[in-house]
Motif scaffolding. Structure first.
Motif, short mmCIF file in Angstrom:
data_model
loop_
_atom_site.label_atom_id
_atom_site.label_comp_id
_atom_site.label_asym_id
_atom_site.label_seq_id
_atom_site.Cartn_x
_atom_site.Cartn_y
_atom_site.Cartn_z
N GLU A 1 0.84 -1.21 0.00
CA GLU A 1 0.00 0.00 0.00
C GLU A 1 0.87 1.26 0.00
OE1 GLU A 1 -0.53 -1.97 3.53
OE2 GLU A 1 -0.79 -3.27 1.80
N ARG A 2 1.94 1.22 0.74
CA ARG A 2 2.86 2.37 0.82
C ARG A 2 3.52 2.60 -0.54
NH1 ARG A 2 3.96 7.21 1.86
NH2 ARG A 2 6.10 7.66 2.37
N LEU A 3 3.88 1.53 -1.23
CA LEU A 3 4.47 1.67 -2.56
C LEU A 3 3.47 2.26 -3.54
CD1 LEU A 3 6.55 -1.62 -2.84
CD2 LEU A 3 7.43 0.70 -2.55
N ASP A 4 2.21 1.88 -3.43
CA ASP A 4 1.17 2.45 -4.31
C ASP A 4 1.03 3.95 -4.07
OD1 ASP A 4 0.66 -0.03 -5.43
OD2 ASP A 4 -1.07 -0.45 -4.13
N THR A 5 1.06 4.34 -2.80
CA THR A 5 0.97 5.77 -2.46
C THR A 5 2.17 6.53 -3.02
OG1 THR A 5 -0.25 5.26 -0.44
CG2 THR A 5 0.83 7.42 -0.55
N LYS A 6 3.37 5.96 -2.83
CA LYS A 6 4.58 6.60 -3.35
C LYS A 6 4.53 6.72 -4.87
CE LYS A 6 8.33 5.91 -0.11
NZ LYS A 6 9.66 5.35 0.05
N LYS A 7 4.05 5.68 -5.55
CA LYS A 7 3.96 5.73 -7.01
C LYS A 7 3.08 6.89 -7.46
CE LYS A 7 2.92 3.07 -11.10
NZ LYS A 7 2.42 1.86 -11.69
N ASP A 8 1.95 7.09 -6.80
CA ASP A 8 1.06 8.20 -7.13
C ASP A 8 1.77 9.54 -6.93
OD1 ASP A 8 -0.94 6.38 -7.70
OD2 ASP A 8 -1.96 6.63 -5.76
N ILE A 9 2.49 9.68 -5.84
CA ILE A 9 3.21 10.93 -5.55
C ILE A 9 4.27 11.18 -6.61
CG2 ILE A 9 4.85 12.03 -3.95
CD1 ILE A 9 3.24 10.62 -1.67
N TRP A 10 5.06 10.15 -6.94
CA TRP A 10 6.13 10.34 -7.91
C TRP A 10 5.58 10.66 -9.29
CZ3 TRP A 10 9.96 11.86 -5.53
CH2 TRP A 10 10.42 11.27 -4.36
N GLU A 11 4.53 9.96 -9.71
CA GLU A 11 3.96 10.22 -11.03
C GLU A 11 3.36 11.62 -11.10
OE1 GLU A 11 1.34 6.93 -11.92
OE2 GLU A 11 3.05 5.65 -12.46
N TYR A 12 2.72 12.06 -10.02
CA TYR A 12 2.16 13.41 -9.98
C TYR A 12 3.26 14.47 -10.16
CZ TYR A 12 -0.17 17.57 -8.22
OH TYR A 12 -0.67 18.85 -8.10
#
Length: 106
Positions: free
Chosen positions: A87-98
């Motif tokens: 779940e933490r990796l999914d959150t990080k992925k969203d932040i990085w892509e944004y």
């Protein structure tokens, strides 16, 4: 065409000043295991040997996201999950892509 130096600098500006002055360094983070640190250094060396500029343990300005490894040339963040939950990796992925970065998990 935009030069690689301009891309590197534009990407570096997105990170806290204390992080971006350490291009090409493997920084040891708080509470980081030896296994995690060595995995980051190993990947960082491969990128450096390929002529890329990197940041490690780099935090975005104004955000709580910190990357294990940033490849400035490619607008790419490399995460090396040792104990992180999916779940933490999914959150990080969203932040990085944004913020204009592609996230790679190894």
């Amino acid at each position: 065409m935009v030069s690689v130096e301009v891309i590197r600098n534009n990407n570096a500006r997105k990170f806290e000043p204390s992080c971006r002055i350490h291009r090409g360094c493997c920084r040891l983070g708080r509470n980081q295991s030896k296994e995690h640190f060595l995995a980051i250094c190993d990947k960082a060396y491969d990128e450096w040997a390929a002529g890329k500029q990197i940041l490690t343990e780099a935090s975005l300005i104004g955000m709580k996201a910190r990357a294990d490894l940033v490849v400035l040339d490619d607008s790419r963040v490399v995460e090396i999950p040792i104990s992180e939950k999916p779940e933490r990796l999914d959150t990080k992925k969203d932040i990085w892509e944004y913020n204009g970065f592609r996230m790679e998990v190894i």
